[in-house]
Scaffold this motif. Structure first.
Motif, PDB file in Angstrom:
ATOM      1  N   CYS A   4     -45.535 -12.516  -3.530  1.00  0.00           N
ATOM      2  CA  CYS A   4     -45.425 -13.879  -4.046  1.00  0.00           C
ATOM      3  C   CYS A   4     -44.216 -14.073  -4.759  1.00  0.00           C
ATOM      4  O   CYS A   4     -43.293 -15.257  -4.654  1.00  0.00           O
ATOM      5  N   HIS A  30     -45.651 -16.248   4.661  1.00  0.00           N
ATOM      6  CA  HIS A  30     -46.227 -16.165   3.249  1.00  0.00           C
ATOM      7  C   HIS A  30     -46.782 -17.503   2.982  1.00  0.00           C
ATOM      8  O   HIS A  30     -47.909 -17.624   2.415  1.00  0.00           O
ATOM      9  N   CYS A  34     -50.463 -18.288   1.323  1.00  0.00           N
ATOM     10  CA  CYS A  34     -50.506 -18.274   0.035  1.00  0.00           C
ATOM     11  C   CYS A  34     -50.563 -19.604  -0.407  1.00  0.00           C
ATOM     12  O   CYS A  34     -49.674 -20.368  -0.487  1.00  0.00           O
ATOM     13  N   CYS A  37     -48.072 -19.753  -3.768  1.00  0.00           N
ATOM     14  CA  CYS A  37     -46.771 -20.355  -3.299  1.00  0.00           C
ATOM     15  C   CYS A  37     -46.579 -21.460  -2.336  1.00  0.00           C
ATOM     16  O   CYS A  37     -45.386 -22.161  -2.727  1.00  0.00           O
TER      17      CYS A  37
HETATM   18 ZN   LIG Z   1     -47.909 -16.267  -2.559  1.00  0.00          ZN
END
Ligand SMILES: [Zn+2]
Length: 146
Positions: A4, A30, A34, A37
């Motif tokens: 992250c 990612h 996530c 993020c």
């Molecule tokens: Zn993340």
């Protein structure tokens, strides 16, 4: 968590297309997984978009350009040039004519042509003076002492 941190460091570059292909892929993959993020990415994207929509204040050069493009000033200077050039051309042609013939150029028409040339020069001077005055009025640095 470490991913992250790394992703969030790269998000700005990701938005600006400044990352390597490898970094780009890391961020993209990612972001798909996530939520945190993804939220950071959306925020930055929104900020970037609102900044790019901002209008920059008019700069001095544009202001000067506007003054020079002012229609009144243009008209005055066009009339000035016409008054200057046409009588000059006539004078020149008449002069050529009188060189080859003995005919005399009447004093009255000579005076008229010279008057027109003077009027043209005066108008050009006025249009330049006017532009200078407008430029001075809108010059925000006029009170700055050097
Ligand atoms: Zn993340």
């Amino acid at each position: 968590m470490k991913l992250c941190h790394k992703t969030q460091e790269l998000i700005s570059g990701y938005l600006d297309n400044e990352l390597t292909q490898q970094q780009n892929q890391l961020v993209r993959v990612h972001l798909e997984t996530c939520v945190n993020c993804q939220a950071v990415y959306q925020d930055l994207k929104a900020i970037k978009e609102s900044i790019s929509g901002l209008e920059y204040p008019e700069c001095e050069e544009q202001k000067m350009e506007k003054i020079l493009q002012d229609p009144t000033a243009k008209k005055i200077s066009i009339v000035g040039w016409v008054l200057l050039i046409i009588p000059l051309a006539i004078l020149f042609i008449y002069h050529l004519y009188t060189v080859f013939t003995v005919g005399s150029f009447s004093l009255f028409s000579m005076k008229t042509l010279i008057l027109l040339i003077e009027a043209g020069a005066l108008l050009l001077f006025i249009s330049v003076l006017r532009q200078r005055l407008i430029a001075r009025k809108t010059d925000k640095y006029r009170n700055v002492k050097l």
